[in-house]
Design a protein around this motif. Structure first.
Motif, PDB file in Angstrom:
ATOM      1  N   LEU A 151       0.862  -1.178   0.000  1.00 46.55           N
ATOM      2  CA  LEU A 151       0.000   0.000   0.000  1.00 46.55           C
ATOM      3  C   LEU A 151       0.902   1.233   0.000  1.00 46.55           C
ATOM      4  CD1 LEU A 151      -2.728   1.513   0.353  1.00 46.55           C
ATOM      5  CD2 LEU A 151      -2.397   1.252   2.841  1.00 46.55           C
ATOM      6  N   ILE A 152       0.696   2.109  -0.976  1.00 45.28           N
ATOM      7  CA  ILE A 152       1.425   3.369  -1.073  1.00 45.28           C
ATOM      8  C   ILE A 152       0.459   4.488  -0.704  1.00 45.28           C
ATOM      9  CG2 ILE A 152       2.742   4.896  -2.596  1.00 45.28           C
ATOM     10  CD1 ILE A 152       2.927   2.284  -4.464  1.00 45.28           C
ATOM     11  N   VAL A 153       0.823   5.285   0.287  1.00 41.91           N
ATOM     12  CA  VAL A 153      -0.001   6.414   0.709  1.00 41.91           C
ATOM     13  C   VAL A 153       0.740   7.692   0.325  1.00 41.91           C
ATOM     14  CG1 VAL A 153      -1.187   7.526   2.632  1.00 41.91           C
ATOM     15  CG2 VAL A 153      -0.874   5.041   2.640  1.00 41.91           C
ATOM     16  N   HIS A 154      -0.015   8.675  -0.185  1.00 42.14           N
ATOM     17  CA  HIS A 154       0.648   9.916  -0.603  1.00 42.14           C
ATOM     18  C   HIS A 154      -0.188  11.132  -0.251  1.00 42.14           C
ATOM     19  CE1 HIS A 154       3.305  12.549  -2.796  1.00 42.14           C
ATOM     20  NE2 HIS A 154       2.299  13.032  -3.492  1.00 42.14           N
TER      21      HIS A 154
ATOM     22  N   LEU B  86       4.233  13.910  -6.740  1.00 43.68           N
ATOM     23  CA  LEU B  86       3.411  12.769  -7.157  1.00 43.68           C
ATOM     24  C   LEU B  86       4.139  11.834  -8.109  1.00 43.68           C
ATOM     25  CD1 LEU B  86       0.624  11.433  -6.992  1.00 43.68           C
ATOM     26  CD2 LEU B  86      -0.117  12.918  -8.884  1.00 43.68           C
ATOM     27  N   GLU B  87       5.120  12.339  -8.802  1.00 39.14           N
ATOM     28  CA  GLU B  87       5.919  11.515  -9.717  1.00 39.14           C
ATOM     29  C   GLU B  87       6.433  10.255  -9.025  1.00 39.14           C
ATOM     30  OE1 GLU B  87      10.434  11.819 -11.636  1.00 39.14           O
ATOM     31  OE2 GLU B  87       9.341  13.653 -11.123  1.00 39.14           O
ATOM     32  N   HIS B  88       6.831  10.379  -7.764  1.00 37.41           N
ATOM     33  CA  HIS B  88       7.462   9.251  -7.073  1.00 37.41           C
ATOM     34  C   HIS B  88       6.467   8.162  -6.668  1.00 37.41           C
ATOM     35  CE1 HIS B  88      11.480  10.847  -7.198  1.00 37.41           C
ATOM     36  NE2 HIS B  88      11.059  12.005  -6.691  1.00 37.41           N
ATOM     37  N   PRO B  89       5.354   8.476  -6.005  1.00 36.59           N
ATOM     38  CA  PRO B  89       4.398   7.393  -5.723  1.00 36.59           C
ATOM     39  C   PRO B  89       3.801   6.805  -6.997  1.00 36.59           C
ATOM     40  CG  PRO B  89       3.497   9.525  -5.075  1.00 36.59           C
ATOM     41  CD  PRO B  89       4.951   9.735  -5.347  1.00 36.59           C
ATOM     42  N   ASP B  90       3.649   7.609  -8.046  1.00 39.17           N
ATOM     43  CA  ASP B  90       3.174   7.070  -9.325  1.00 39.17           C
ATOM     44  C   ASP B  90       4.153   6.027  -9.865  1.00 39.17           C
ATOM     45  OD1 ASP B  90       0.775   8.380  -9.517  1.00 39.17           O
ATOM     46  OD2 ASP B  90       1.506   9.978 -10.832  1.00 39.17           O
TER      47      ASP B  90
ATOM     48  N   LEU C 237      -2.492   2.471  -4.442  1.00 37.40           N
ATOM     49  CA  LEU C 237      -2.099   3.844  -4.155  1.00 37.40           C
ATOM     50  C   LEU C 237      -3.287   4.588  -3.565  1.00 37.40           C
ATOM     51  CD1 LEU C 237      -0.217   6.306  -4.281  1.00 37.40           C
ATOM     52  CD2 LEU C 237      -0.902   6.601  -6.684  1.00 37.40           C
ATOM     53  N   TYR C 238      -3.104   5.145  -2.383  1.00 39.64           N
ATOM     54  CA  TYR C 238      -4.149   5.910  -1.702  1.00 39.64           C
ATOM     55  C   TYR C 238      -3.655   7.343  -1.541  1.00 39.64           C
ATOM     56  CZ  TYR C 238      -7.702   7.145   1.783  1.00 39.64           C
ATOM     57  OH  TYR C 238      -8.747   7.741   2.469  1.00 39.64           O
ATOM     58  N   ILE C 239      -4.383   8.294  -2.104  1.00 44.99           N
ATOM     59  CA  ILE C 239      -3.975   9.693  -2.075  1.00 44.99           C
ATOM     60  C   ILE C 239      -4.832  10.473  -1.086  1.00 44.99           C
ATOM     61  CG2 ILE C 239      -3.820  11.819  -3.422  1.00 44.99           C
ATOM     62  CD1 ILE C 239      -3.132  10.118  -5.854  1.00 44.99           C
ATOM     63  N   MET C 240      -4.160  11.234  -0.229  1.00 44.56           N
ATOM     64  CA  MET C 240      -4.846  12.092   0.740  1.00 44.56           C
ATOM     65  C   MET C 240      -4.726  13.528   0.236  1.00 44.56           C
ATOM     66  SD  MET C 240      -3.544  10.147   4.229  1.00 44.56           S
ATOM     67  CE  MET C 240      -4.677  10.982   5.327  1.00 44.56           C
ATOM     68  N   PRO C 241      -5.810  14.120  -0.255  1.00 41.14           N
ATOM     69  CA  PRO C 241      -5.762  15.413  -0.951  1.00 41.14           C
ATOM     70  C   PRO C 241      -5.152  16.540  -0.121  1.00 41.14           C
ATOM     71  CG  PRO C 241      -7.872  14.355  -1.328  1.00 41.14           C
ATOM     72  CD  PRO C 241      -7.172  13.553  -0.283  1.00 41.14           C
ATOM     73  N   GLU C 242      -5.407  16.555   1.176  1.00 42.12           N
ATOM     74  CA  GLU C 242      -4.893  17.632   2.021  1.00 42.12           C
ATOM     75  C   GLU C 242      -3.603  17.243   2.746  1.00 42.12           C
ATOM     76  OE1 GLU C 242      -6.173  20.724   2.054  1.00 42.12           O
ATOM     77  OE2 GLU C 242      -7.493  19.945   0.471  1.00 42.12           O
ATOM     78  N   GLY C 243      -3.148  16.037   2.516  1.00 42.93           N
ATOM     79  CA  GLY C 243      -1.974  15.547   3.229  1.00 42.93           C
ATOM     80  C   GLY C 243      -0.677  16.151   2.733  1.00 42.93           C
ATOM     81  N   LYS C 244       0.273  16.289   3.666  1.00 47.53           N
ATOM     82  CA  LYS C 244       1.624  16.714   3.304  1.00 47.53           C
ATOM     83  C   LYS C 244       2.565  15.526   3.492  1.00 47.53           C
ATOM     84  CE  LYS C 244       0.735  21.589   4.295  1.00 47.53           C
ATOM     85  NZ  LYS C 244       1.167  22.807   5.044  1.00 47.53           N
ATOM     86  N   HIS C 245       3.775  15.771   3.962  1.00 47.55           N
ATOM     87  CA  HIS C 245       4.740  14.675   4.077  1.00 47.55           C
ATOM     88  C   HIS C 245       4.424  13.760   5.258  1.00 47.55           C
ATOM     89  CE1 HIS C 245       8.458  12.780   2.937  1.00 47.55           C
ATOM     90  NE2 HIS C 245       9.009  12.965   4.123  1.00 47.55           N
TER      91      HIS C 245
END
Length: 307
Positions: A252-255, A264-268, A279-287
């Motif tokens: 599971l990749i979280v970004h 985003l290039e890297h988790p992609d 791949l799970y993307i958190m729109p408001e998330g930072k590092h």
């Protein structure tokens, strides 16, 4: 490998931050007097209290004494690896406190030269992340854990990918966020922009200064940027590209979409090259998505690990 009694001891660990416990070597770790004391305490605790306890300990691994912490009472072991200059307590406080401890046993580690795994002073060989992977897997072997899942943040995610590629028979599942398999010129420009910690906000500096003091942290953070520059210069930016393609663990990749360090290039890339990954993307998330949104993060990860 720990004896059966030691395994029981670890899985039900009570909180132990006394100096005598922190400084015990491998022989003292098996001290029957200590086990007797622990079993007496354990018999007087409710299940929830027993599972909430945290064992803090050091163990000899590849010539250094690695500090690690364990909590939980579950059969599913989860190794948590921190980011750059991170530690169990700076990086994984929310997980150590609130993660599901009925189904999981958490093992959080301070890599050599980080946190309470000092001494030694951190040094930076070219493939320092590969060395960290060797260290943490040797710790798992010494603890007698046959199967383990990995949670890795930032550098810890890179270490987790390397470990998963090299030990497919041991790594059950892999969760990574803020991680990358290669470094670009643009990435290096960002890293050099934060090389001097005076450019950091007080909120970002404070946990590291409390842990290390300004002199150690200032020098080692600068060394960390230089170490990545070595990956860029001497390995053409390749950190672990070949290893990524060898990963067989369910991943599971979280970004965090607002991550200022890892675009985003890297988790992609990881999603495309780790077979069957999610791949799970958190729109408001930072590092630091696991710290900013711990409830969502923990729920997501627990669900993935149980599948």
């Amino acid at each position: 490998m720990l004896q059966k009694s030691a395994s029981v001891f670890i899985r039900g660990a009570v909180r132990c931050f006394h100096t005598s416990c922190l400084n015990m070597g491998a022989k003292e770790y098996r001290d029957p007097r200590f086990f007797t004391l622990y079993q007496h305490a354990k018999s007087r605790l409710l299940d929830d209290q027993r599972k909430s306890g945290v064992l803090s300990h050091k163990m000899e691994v590849k010539g250094v004494r690695l500090h690690f912490e364990m909590t939980g009472d579950g059969d599913h072991y989860v190794l948590m690896i921190p980011g750059a200059l991170g530690s169990t307590r700076t990086d994984y406080t929310h997980q150590m406190r609130t993660f599901n401890k009925h189904d999981f046993t958490l093992v959080a580690v301070d890599p050599r030269g980080y946190g309470q795994s000092i001494p030694p002073v951190r040094d930076w060989p070219l493939e320092f992340l590969q060395r960290d992977a060797d260290d943490v897997m040797e710790l798992i072997r010494k603890l007698g854990i046959e199967k383990v899942s990995i949670l890795g943040w930032s550098d810890g995610g890179v270490v987790g990918m390397i470990a998963a590629a090299q030990h497919p028979d041991i790594i059950h599942k892999l969760v990574i966020w803020g991680a990358n398999a290669y470094i670009t010129k643009k990435d290096m420009e960002v890293f050099h922009g934060i090389k001097d910690i005076k450019n950091w906000s007080e909120r970002m500096r404070s946990p590291f200064l409390s842990l290390y003091g300004e002199k150690y942290f200032r020098a080692q953070w600068s060394n960390w940027v230089d170490a990545y520059q070595n990956y860029f210069d001497k390995r053409n930016g390749d950190i672990c590209i070949a290893e990524v393609e060898k990963i067989r663990a369910k991943t599971l990749i979280v970004h965090g979409m607002k991550d200022p360090l890892v675009p985003l290039e890297h988790p992609d890339f990881l999603h495309q090259n780790i077979k069957g990954s999610k791949l799970y993307i958190m729109p408001e998330g930072k590092h630091n998505v696991h710290q900013k949104y711990p409830r969502e993060f923990n729920f997501l990860v627990e669900h993935f690990l149980k599948q």
